[in-house]
Scaffold this motif. Structure first.
Motif, short mmCIF file in Angstrom:
data_model
loop_
_atom_site.label_atom_id
_atom_site.label_comp_id
_atom_site.label_asym_id
_atom_site.label_seq_id
_atom_site.Cartn_x
_atom_site.Cartn_y
_atom_site.Cartn_z
N PRO A 7 -27.41 111.13 -19.03
CA PRO A 7 -27.47 111.78 -20.34
C PRO A 7 -27.06 113.24 -20.33
O PRO A 7 -26.37 113.69 -21.25
CB PRO A 7 -28.93 111.62 -20.78
N LEU A 8 -27.44 114.01 -19.30
CA LEU A 8 -27.07 115.42 -19.29
C LEU A 8 -25.56 115.56 -19.12
O LEU A 8 -24.92 116.36 -19.81
CB LEU A 8 -27.81 116.19 -18.20
N ALA A 9 -24.99 114.81 -18.20
CA ALA A 9 -23.54 114.89 -17.97
C ALA A 9 -22.77 114.61 -19.26
O ALA A 9 -21.77 115.27 -19.56
CB ALA A 9 -23.12 113.90 -16.89
N GLU A 10 -23.27 113.66 -20.04
CA GLU A 10 -22.62 113.33 -21.32
C GLU A 10 -22.72 114.50 -22.30
O GLU A 10 -21.74 114.83 -22.99
CB GLU A 10 -23.24 112.06 -21.91
N GLN A 11 -23.89 115.11 -22.38
CA GLN A 11 -24.07 116.26 -23.28
C GLN A 11 -23.17 117.44 -22.88
O GLN A 11 -22.58 118.10 -23.72
CB GLN A 11 -25.53 116.73 -23.26
N LEU A 12 -23.08 117.67 -21.58
CA LEU A 12 -22.25 118.77 -21.07
C LEU A 12 -20.77 118.52 -21.40
O LEU A 12 -20.06 119.43 -21.83
CB LEU A 12 -22.42 118.93 -19.56
N ALA A 13 -20.34 117.28 -21.21
CA ALA A 13 -18.94 116.93 -21.49
C ALA A 13 -18.64 117.07 -22.98
O ALA A 13 -17.56 117.55 -23.37
CB ALA A 13 -18.66 115.50 -21.02
N GLU A 14 -19.61 116.69 -23.79
CA GLU A 14 -19.45 116.78 -25.25
C GLU A 14 -19.34 118.26 -25.67
O GLU A 14 -18.47 118.62 -26.47
CB GLU A 14 -20.66 116.13 -25.93
N TYR A 15 -20.20 119.10 -25.10
CA TYR A 15 -20.14 120.52 -25.44
C TYR A 15 -18.80 121.11 -24.98
O TYR A 15 -18.16 121.86 -25.73
CB TYR A 15 -21.29 121.30 -24.78
N ARG A 16 -18.40 120.76 -23.78
CA ARG A 16 -17.15 121.29 -23.22
C ARG A 16 -15.95 120.92 -24.10
O ARG A 16 -15.07 121.74 -24.34
CB ARG A 16 -16.96 120.74 -21.80
N ALA A 17 -15.94 119.67 -24.59
CA ALA A 17 -14.84 119.21 -25.44
C ALA A 17 -14.79 120.02 -26.74
O ALA A 17 -13.71 120.42 -27.19
CB ALA A 17 -15.00 117.72 -25.73
N GLY A 18 -15.96 120.29 -27.32
CA GLY A 18 -16.04 121.08 -28.55
C GLY A 18 -15.58 122.51 -28.32
O GLY A 18 -14.86 123.10 -29.14
N PHE A 19 -15.99 123.06 -27.17
CA PHE A 19 -15.62 124.43 -26.80
C PHE A 19 -14.09 124.55 -26.68
O PHE A 19 -13.48 125.50 -27.15
CB PHE A 19 -16.30 124.79 -25.48
N GLN A 20 -13.49 123.54 -26.05
CA GLN A 20 -12.04 123.57 -25.83
C GLN A 20 -11.25 123.51 -27.14
O GLN A 20 -10.13 124.02 -27.22
CB GLN A 20 -11.63 122.43 -24.89
N GLN A 21 -11.86 122.90 -28.14
CA GLN A 21 -11.19 122.82 -29.44
C GLN A 21 -11.23 124.16 -30.17
O GLN A 21 -10.35 124.46 -30.98
CB GLN A 21 -11.84 121.74 -30.32
N LYS A 22 -12.25 124.97 -29.88
CA LYS A 22 -12.46 126.21 -30.63
C LYS A 22 -11.84 127.45 -29.98
O LYS A 22 -11.50 128.41 -30.66
CB LYS A 22 -13.97 126.48 -30.79
N VAL A 23 -11.73 127.44 -28.66
CA VAL A 23 -11.37 128.66 -27.92
C VAL A 23 -9.87 128.67 -27.60
O VAL A 23 -9.32 127.65 -27.19
CB VAL A 23 -12.21 128.76 -26.63
N PRO A 24 -9.21 129.81 -27.80
CA PRO A 24 -7.77 129.89 -27.53
C PRO A 24 -7.42 129.46 -26.11
O PRO A 24 -8.19 129.71 -25.17
CB PRO A 24 -7.46 131.39 -27.73
N GLN A 25 -6.25 128.85 -25.96
CA GLN A 25 -5.84 128.29 -24.67
C GLN A 25 -5.75 129.36 -23.58
O GLN A 25 -6.12 129.11 -22.43
CB GLN A 25 -4.48 127.58 -24.81
N ASP A 26 -5.30 130.59 -23.92
CA ASP A 26 -5.18 131.62 -22.88
C ASP A 26 -6.55 132.00 -22.31
O ASP A 26 -6.69 132.26 -21.11
CB ASP A 26 -4.41 132.84 -23.38
N ALA A 27 -7.57 132.01 -23.18
CA ALA A 27 -8.94 132.29 -22.71
C ALA A 27 -9.42 131.17 -21.80
O ALA A 27 -10.03 131.41 -20.74
CB ALA A 27 -9.88 132.46 -23.89
N GLN A 28 -9.12 129.93 -22.20
CA GLN A 28 -9.51 128.78 -21.37
C GLN A 28 -8.82 128.85 -20.00
O GLN A 28 -9.44 128.54 -18.98
CB GLN A 28 -9.14 127.47 -22.06
N ASN A 29 -7.55 129.24 -19.99
CA ASN A 29 -6.81 129.34 -18.73
C ASN A 29 -7.42 130.40 -17.81
O ASN A 29 -7.54 130.20 -16.60
CB ASN A 29 -5.34 129.69 -19.00
N THR A 30 -7.83 131.54 -18.41
CA THR A 30 -8.47 132.61 -17.63
C THR A 30 -9.77 132.10 -17.00
O THR A 30 -10.05 132.35 -15.82
CB THR A 30 -8.77 133.82 -18.54
N MET A 31 -10.56 131.37 -17.80
CA MET A 31 -11.83 130.84 -17.30
C MET A 31 -11.62 129.80 -16.21
O MET A 31 -12.32 129.80 -15.19
CB MET A 31 -12.63 130.26 -18.48
#
Length: 221
Positions: A7-31
């Motif tokens: 269950p935790l792994a699923e919640q983390l993956a879900e949050y990560r997917a939402g984060f990737q939709q909101k945050v600019p790609q260059d910021a994601q690349n830096t991270m």
């Protein structure tokens, strides 16, 4: 055939997917680059692991009360969760997941504690915000995290990025070192020996509380 739930792994993956939709790609690349560099540094290999003796410590909880590992171990095994801070959404999901299983950990005779480098005020904030019924301890200056081999300095490329997200690590931690612990979870038996260890350079990955509980139950039996 039984299927193992994560269950935790699923919640983390879900949050990560939402984060990737909101945050600019260059910021994601830096991270992503900073995470890759941290993995490549080999820091995880320096962290304490199964079979090692866990360093004893005394740290203040959110109300300033001193909590000592050696005292807790007299009651039973101890689960220690090192987290980055209340500003970290992955940490908050993890803390809540452990809280959800707290009755089962208690039933198996284990104490659960969480440790971050944040000042006690922020430990209190995270405790209240997530209705946590286990001790949240302040390891100011990462003294204990360092003994467990978990401390790293947040990459310089991430420091202004985190500030732009409204994350003020120097204020939360009371220093401007930008030192943080790797997210890590340990199960320590009553002899002070580490029986389960999870430390990960990728902060979006966490120990599954169900797996940790299984280790605690095995110790109890």
């Amino acid at each position: 055939m039984t299927t193992t739930t994560h269950p935790l792994a699923e919640q983390l993956a879900e949050y990560r997917a939402g984060f990737q939709q909101k945050v600019p790609q260059d910021a994601q690349n830096t991270m992503a680059a900073a995470t890759d560099a941290l993995e490549a540094s080999g820091i995880v290999n320096q962290a304490l692991t199964v079979g090692d003796q866990a360093p004893n410590f005394e740290l203040p909880d959110a109300t300033g009360k001193a909590v000592r590992l050696s005292e807790l171990l007299k009651q039973g095994p101890v689960v220690i969760n090192f987290y980055r801070g209340e500003w970290c959404p992955y940490c908050n999901l993890e803390l809540r997941a452990f809280q959800n299983l707290l009755p089962e950990f208690k039933q198996a005779g284990a104490n659960l504690i969480a440790i971050s480098p944040e000042l006690p005020d922020h430990s209190l904030s995270v405790t209240e915000k997530h209705s946590l019924e286990f001790s949240v301890l302040s390891d100011v200056g990462n003294k204990i995290s360092r003994q467990y081999g978990l401390v790293f300095t947040l990459d310089a490329s991430l420091q202004p990025l985190y500030q732009s997200f409204g994350i003020d690590i120097p204020t939360n931690n009371g220093d401007d070192s930008y030192e943080l612990p790797l997210p890590a979870t340990y199960v320590i038996d009553q002899a002070g020996r580490i029986r389960y260890a999870f430390a990960e350079a990728d902060y979006t990955q966490r120990a599954e509380p169900q797996d940790v509980l299984a280790v605690v139950k095995e110790l109890a039996s």
